[in-house]
Write an enzyme that holds these catalytic residues in place. Sequence first.
Site, PDB file in Angstrom:
ATOM      1  N   ASP A  43       0.862  -1.388   0.382  1.00 58.33           N
ATOM      2  CA  ASP A  43       0.362  -0.212  -0.128  1.00 58.33           C
ATOM      3  C   ASP A  43       0.872   1.187  -0.100  1.00 58.33           C
ATOM      4  OD1 ASP A  43      -1.808   1.651   0.082  1.00 58.33           O
ATOM      5  OD2 ASP A  43      -2.904   1.024   2.402  1.00 58.33           O
TER       6      ASP A  43
ATOM      7  N   ASP B  81      -2.675   2.336  -5.864  1.00 57.27           N
ATOM      8  CA  ASP B  81      -2.132   2.286  -5.401  1.00 57.27           C
ATOM      9  C   ASP B  81      -1.421   1.495  -4.725  1.00 57.27           C
ATOM     10  OD1 ASP B  81      -4.199   3.347  -3.479  1.00 57.27           O
ATOM     11  OD2 ASP B  81      -2.972   5.147  -2.377  1.00 57.27           O
ATOM     12  N   GLU B  82      -2.366   0.370  -4.229  1.00 53.88           N
ATOM     13  CA  GLU B  82      -2.417  -1.010  -3.488  1.00 53.88           C
ATOM     14  C   GLU B  82      -2.190  -2.436  -4.492  1.00 53.88           C
ATOM     15  OE1 GLU B  82      -5.106  -1.493  -0.385  1.00 53.88           O
ATOM     16  OE2 GLU B  82      -6.657   0.148  -1.124  1.00 53.88           O
TER      17      GLU B  82
END
Length: 354
Positions: A8, A102-103
């Site tokens: 993350d 974003d993860e």
Amino acid sequence: MRKIIHIDMDAFFAAVEVRDNPKLLGKPVIIGSLKRRGVVSTCSYEARAFGVHSAMSCIRAKKLCPNAIFIDTGFDKYREVSAEIMDVFRSFTPLVEPLSIDEAFLDVSFLGDKSATYLAKEIKNAIQRKTKLTASAGVSYNKFLAKIASGMNKPDGLTVITPEDAEEFLAELPIEKFFGIGKVLAKKMKSMGIYTGGDLCRWQMNDLTRQFGKSGVFLYHVARGVDERLVVPAREQKSIGREITFAQDLWTIGKMEFELKKLSYMVAEKLQRKKRTAKSITLKIKYADFRIATRTKTFFVGVDDFDQIFGAIVELLRLHWERGKSVRLLGVSAGGLNVLGERVYSQIYLPFFV
């Protein structure tokens, strides 16, 4: 035993802005706009110290953090950086399941000769070399625990939950920290005397399903550290959409059609760029009282051009907009995507459905 890593990025959008403008370093940065009814996409850790968080209204964030720097630059830059990060992930394993821009989950089980903890460190280092950004990692034997672990020591953290530690870790974990348990569910669980994983573990599956339906089965298992879900690589995109929240509510159908025309153009342009056709077009309306209505038109043959999309949207709007009700948000989306030229015979004409 599977080896799962969850990565993350740390305050991703804000971190990209700080990287590209070092003058922002150490300052409270908020990604969002005060010019319209914007919400906080993310913010730097300096802003979080004032109580600002994602999904908060930007006006509220400004009150909490008067010196905040608001940035609303659009997301093209963030998508480009995200693509670089996903490339890093896939250089280590093909089993990458993005959860958002974003993860992602990574399954590194097949790399049996390498420690998952070692690989997580290497992935974090590779991301920093390529993007000059930091990420936090969680390592465990299933997705549920890896996801929780990645949020334990942000920013730039690395947390490992082993099978030997899982039972004690979960027993002490506050119920609101369980991935998938939101504020409403946590409030209900606390009213039932469930404050920690240990409390949850004392409930039988039948009792949990009676209280929470199908989610009760999931809760029963994860409280015991059991999660058999596989890491599934990114699926093909199933829909394309655009929406806009207005600074002031719209009251007239003329203004609504004007905004929907722009959204329809953007959806058509993206369909054509991706060489896709859509078998359904959906109109989304959010009223001033936050009620949301969606109406869909389904086509016999896939569509991708502006005239057909906008025509369908106008038809839906005129039929289903509640006259006299002001509108806060409008959206246009195309679903049931197919490769360009592929005819759609899966449904005979079905004009409107919720």
